[in-house]
Scaffold this active site. Sequence first.
Site, PDB file in Angstrom:
ATOM      1  N   LYS A  71       2.123  -2.714  20.925  1.00 59.37           N
ATOM      2  CA  LYS A  71       2.047  -3.263  19.559  1.00 59.37           C
ATOM      3  C   LYS A  71       2.936  -2.424  18.636  1.00 59.37           C
ATOM      4  O   LYS A  71       3.706  -2.962  17.854  1.00 59.37           O
ATOM      5  CB  LYS A  71       0.614  -3.213  19.059  1.00 59.37           C
ATOM      6  N   ASN A  72       2.839  -1.097  18.769  1.00 56.61           N
ATOM      7  CA  ASN A  72       3.532  -0.224  17.810  1.00 56.61           C
ATOM      8  C   ASN A  72       5.005  -0.019  18.133  1.00 56.61           C
ATOM      9  O   ASN A  72       5.711   0.633  17.361  1.00 56.61           O
ATOM     10  CB  ASN A  72       2.783   1.111  17.685  1.00 56.61           C
ATOM     11  N   CYS A  87      -5.246  -1.160   9.317  1.00 53.28           N
ATOM     12  CA  CYS A  87      -6.607  -0.657   9.504  1.00 53.28           C
ATOM     13  C   CYS A  87      -7.003   0.265   8.356  1.00 53.28           C
ATOM     14  O   CYS A  87      -6.214   1.083   7.887  1.00 53.28           O
ATOM     15  CB  CYS A  87      -6.689   0.113  10.810  1.00 53.28           C
ATOM     16  N   ARG A 117      -3.504   5.855   3.418  1.00 53.29           N
ATOM     17  CA  ARG A 117      -2.253   5.336   4.007  1.00 53.29           C
ATOM     18  C   ARG A 117      -1.172   5.150   2.935  1.00 53.29           C
ATOM     19  O   ARG A 117      -0.691   4.067   2.672  1.00 53.29           O
ATOM     20  CB  ARG A 117      -2.512   4.054   4.793  1.00 53.29           C
ATOM     21  N   ASP A 148      -4.832   7.375  17.815  1.00 51.48           N
ATOM     22  CA  ASP A 148      -5.245   6.020  18.200  1.00 51.48           C
ATOM     23  C   ASP A 148      -6.166   6.012  19.412  1.00 51.48           C
ATOM     24  O   ASP A 148      -6.696   4.955  19.769  1.00 51.48           O
ATOM     25  CB  ASP A 148      -4.022   5.142  18.469  1.00 51.48           C
ATOM     26  N   ARG A 158      -6.205  -7.462  17.029  1.00 50.70           N
ATOM     27  CA  ARG A 158      -4.937  -7.074  16.407  1.00 50.70           C
ATOM     28  C   ARG A 158      -4.053  -6.346  17.413  1.00 50.70           C
ATOM     29  O   ARG A 158      -2.831  -6.375  17.307  1.00 50.70           O
ATOM     30  CB  ARG A 158      -5.199  -6.123  15.223  1.00 50.70           C
TER      31      ARG A 158
HETATM   32  C1  EPZ Z   1       1.542   4.293  12.827  1.00 55.54           C
HETATM   33  O1  EPZ Z   1       0.964   4.117  11.557  1.00 55.54           O
HETATM   34  C2  EPZ Z   1       0.748   3.388  13.763  1.00 55.54           C
HETATM   35  N1  EPZ Z   1       0.887   1.994  13.327  1.00 55.54           N
HETATM   36  C3  EPZ Z   1      -0.723   3.796  13.756  1.00 55.54           C
HETATM   37  O2  EPZ Z   1      -1.391   2.967  14.717  1.00 55.54           O
HETATM   38  C4  EPZ Z   1      -0.828   5.251  14.200  1.00 55.54           C
HETATM   39  O3  EPZ Z   1      -2.181   5.663  14.116  1.00 55.54           O
HETATM   40  C5  EPZ Z   1       0.032   6.139  13.284  1.00 55.54           C
HETATM   41  O4  EPZ Z   1       1.398   5.652  13.291  1.00 55.54           O
HETATM   42  C6  EPZ Z   1       0.033   7.590  13.722  1.00 55.54           C
HETATM   43  O5  EPZ Z   1       0.482   7.682  15.050  1.00 55.54           O
HETATM   44  C7  EPZ Z   1       2.016   1.325  13.627  1.00 55.54           C
HETATM   45  O6  EPZ Z   1       2.942   1.855  14.222  1.00 55.54           O
HETATM   46  C8  EPZ Z   1       2.076  -0.112  13.178  1.00 55.54           C
HETATM   47  P1  EPZ Z   1       2.023   7.571   9.844  1.00 55.54           P
HETATM   48  P2  EPZ Z   1       1.697   4.764  10.241  1.00 55.54           P
HETATM   49  O7  EPZ Z   1       2.971   7.156   8.781  1.00 55.54           O
HETATM   50  O8  EPZ Z   1       3.165   4.602  10.358  1.00 55.54           O
HETATM   51  C9  EPZ Z   1       0.468  10.092   6.188  1.00 55.54           C
HETATM   52  C10 EPZ Z   1      -3.090   1.570  15.553  1.00 55.54           C
HETATM   53  O9  EPZ Z   1      -4.313   1.707  15.747  1.00 55.54           O
HETATM   54  N2  EPZ Z   1       1.557   9.437   5.437  1.00 55.54           N
HETATM   55  O10 EPZ Z   1       2.528   8.371  10.993  1.00 55.54           O
HETATM   56  O11 EPZ Z   1       1.004   4.246   9.042  1.00 55.54           O
HETATM   57  C11 EPZ Z   1      -0.672   9.121   6.441  1.00 55.54           C
HETATM   58  O12 EPZ Z   1      -1.542   9.084   5.344  1.00 55.54           O
HETATM   59  C12 EPZ Z   1      -2.445   2.092  14.275  1.00 55.54           C
HETATM   60  O13 EPZ Z   1      -2.296   1.016  16.368  1.00 55.54           O
HETATM   61  C13 EPZ Z   1       1.822   9.866   4.148  1.00 55.54           C
HETATM   62  O14 EPZ Z   1       1.181  10.786   3.630  1.00 55.54           O
HETATM   63  O15 EPZ Z   1       1.295   6.291  10.446  1.00 55.54           O
HETATM   64  C14 EPZ Z   1      -1.340   9.681   7.657  1.00 55.54           C
HETATM   65  O16 EPZ Z   1      -2.209  10.723   7.250  1.00 55.54           O
HETATM   66  C15 EPZ Z   1      -3.447   2.762  13.359  1.00 55.54           C
HETATM   67  N3  EPZ Z   1       2.812   9.254   3.431  1.00 55.54           N
HETATM   68  C16 EPZ Z   1      -0.191  10.311   8.436  1.00 55.54           C
HETATM   69  O17 EPZ Z   1       0.915  10.435   7.505  1.00 55.54           O
HETATM   70  C17 EPZ Z   1       3.560   8.233   3.978  1.00 55.54           C
HETATM   71  O18 EPZ Z   1       4.479   7.725   3.287  1.00 55.54           O
HETATM   72  C18 EPZ Z   1       0.245   9.471   9.628  1.00 55.54           C
HETATM   73  O19 EPZ Z   1       0.788   8.287   9.136  1.00 55.54           O
HETATM   74  C19 EPZ Z   1       3.255   7.801   5.299  1.00 55.54           C
HETATM   75  C20 EPZ Z   1       2.253   8.417   6.008  1.00 55.54           C
END
Ligand code: EPZ
Length: 419
Positions: free
Chosen positions: A24-25, A118, A123, A307, A399
Amino acid sequence: MKDEKFLINGGNKLFGEVVVDSSKNAYLPILAGCVLSEGKIVLHKCPNFSDINSMCDILRYLGAKVEKIDDILQINCDYFDNFCIPTNLASKVRSSIFMLGAILGRFKKAKVAYPGGCEIGIRPIDLHIKGLKKLGVKIVEKHGYIYCDGSNMTAGTIVLDFASVGATENIMMGAVLTKGTTKIYNPAKEPEIVDLQNFLNKLGAKITGAGGDVITIEGVEKLQGKEYTPISDRIIAGTYIIACAMCGGDITIKNVNPNHNIALITKIDKYACKIDCFDDKIRVIADGRPKSLGRIETQAYPGMPTDLQSQILALQTISKGSCLIVENLFETRFKHVPELIKMGADIHLRDRIAFVTGKEKLYGADVVGMDLRGTASLTLAGLVAEGYTTVYNVHHLDRGYDCFEKALQNLGADIKRIS
Ligand code: EPZ
């Protein structure tokens, strides 16, 4: 569907083979990446995940031609006539925000509502916005929309405060058609980032370094549509490994890259099950009560994936011993805990830390899924609980898993979907 649920009669061991779907990701950013390319792109092994269907709806809304025949997706973004993603579409998925870099990269203007996904934390998207501004994008956020002017985009050097997956992908895509050399330091290193690089390079992009400490993007004039098959889903593979460790049995998980689950495999092997890894499959054998994994800290890749936290926590509720689980990535990713406690689990929560004392058994109960991986966790708990478990809100699970109950039935679980 909103009101569907699983009815599970726990206690069966799992035997047989299961084939893992595409990731998915990986698929979601690749769908956004299609926007950058002229001509027709053909994506293979497209799984029936509702998040992927939501992204296809966004592409169609913007004017792309998107056709799915069996598991083959054909996409052509040459007919874009709209550069605004409204709230009702953007709020369905987190990955709607990934469209920003791609739309700006090719069409130089965009208006996107805030993303959904989610509910596992605030986020924020500050790292996405900061990164795109470094590429010369003029951005105004107001009335729930992000207004972008990319008419003067330039290459840039970005150092991410945090190795954010989405921000890395967004900036990569914003830079592909932007003249000059862009560098991203402290990028996310997930396999899905490497897959996005490989996909875009196949279409004619010039990206190097994905999976490492610096990603370099040389801007090119244009991309041309090609065929591509994204990698398989390491989180689904991990979910099956944990399912077998909990239920006992002997399963072979096919269409996987064991290297993508090295954190889980090295942690769980010989504690909760026996794992044999081959090039594209993993065999899991489990017999008797699993032993506690001691301490789990979720990290960015290649650390323990956030995840898989919910699923690992379910395993710890029946393991011998106690376990400390720290969720370092998201602020509120323990919504499955109160539901597991309803089933007899012994869990104490403080902020981002869960302390689990393993019990001999769990008891079936009515439990409510609140997010994608939490609902997977409750399903696994139902597979081992004594008696019947009803898991509500399985639309969260849909999802990122395609007919999860059918795959588990084929492995011997007593589970069915009811409306
Ligand atoms: C991706 O989400 C994945 N989703 C998530 O999978 C996964 O848990 C996550 O990466 C971490 O591996 C998809 O790829 C569609 P991040 P993303 O930006 O991109 C902070 C699932 O179950 N952050 O790496 O949203 C954020 O708050 C889903 O398949 C900021 O502070 O994750 C978090 O604490 C859930 N500012 C951390 O970084 C930003 O601008 C990780 O977020 C962006 C993120």
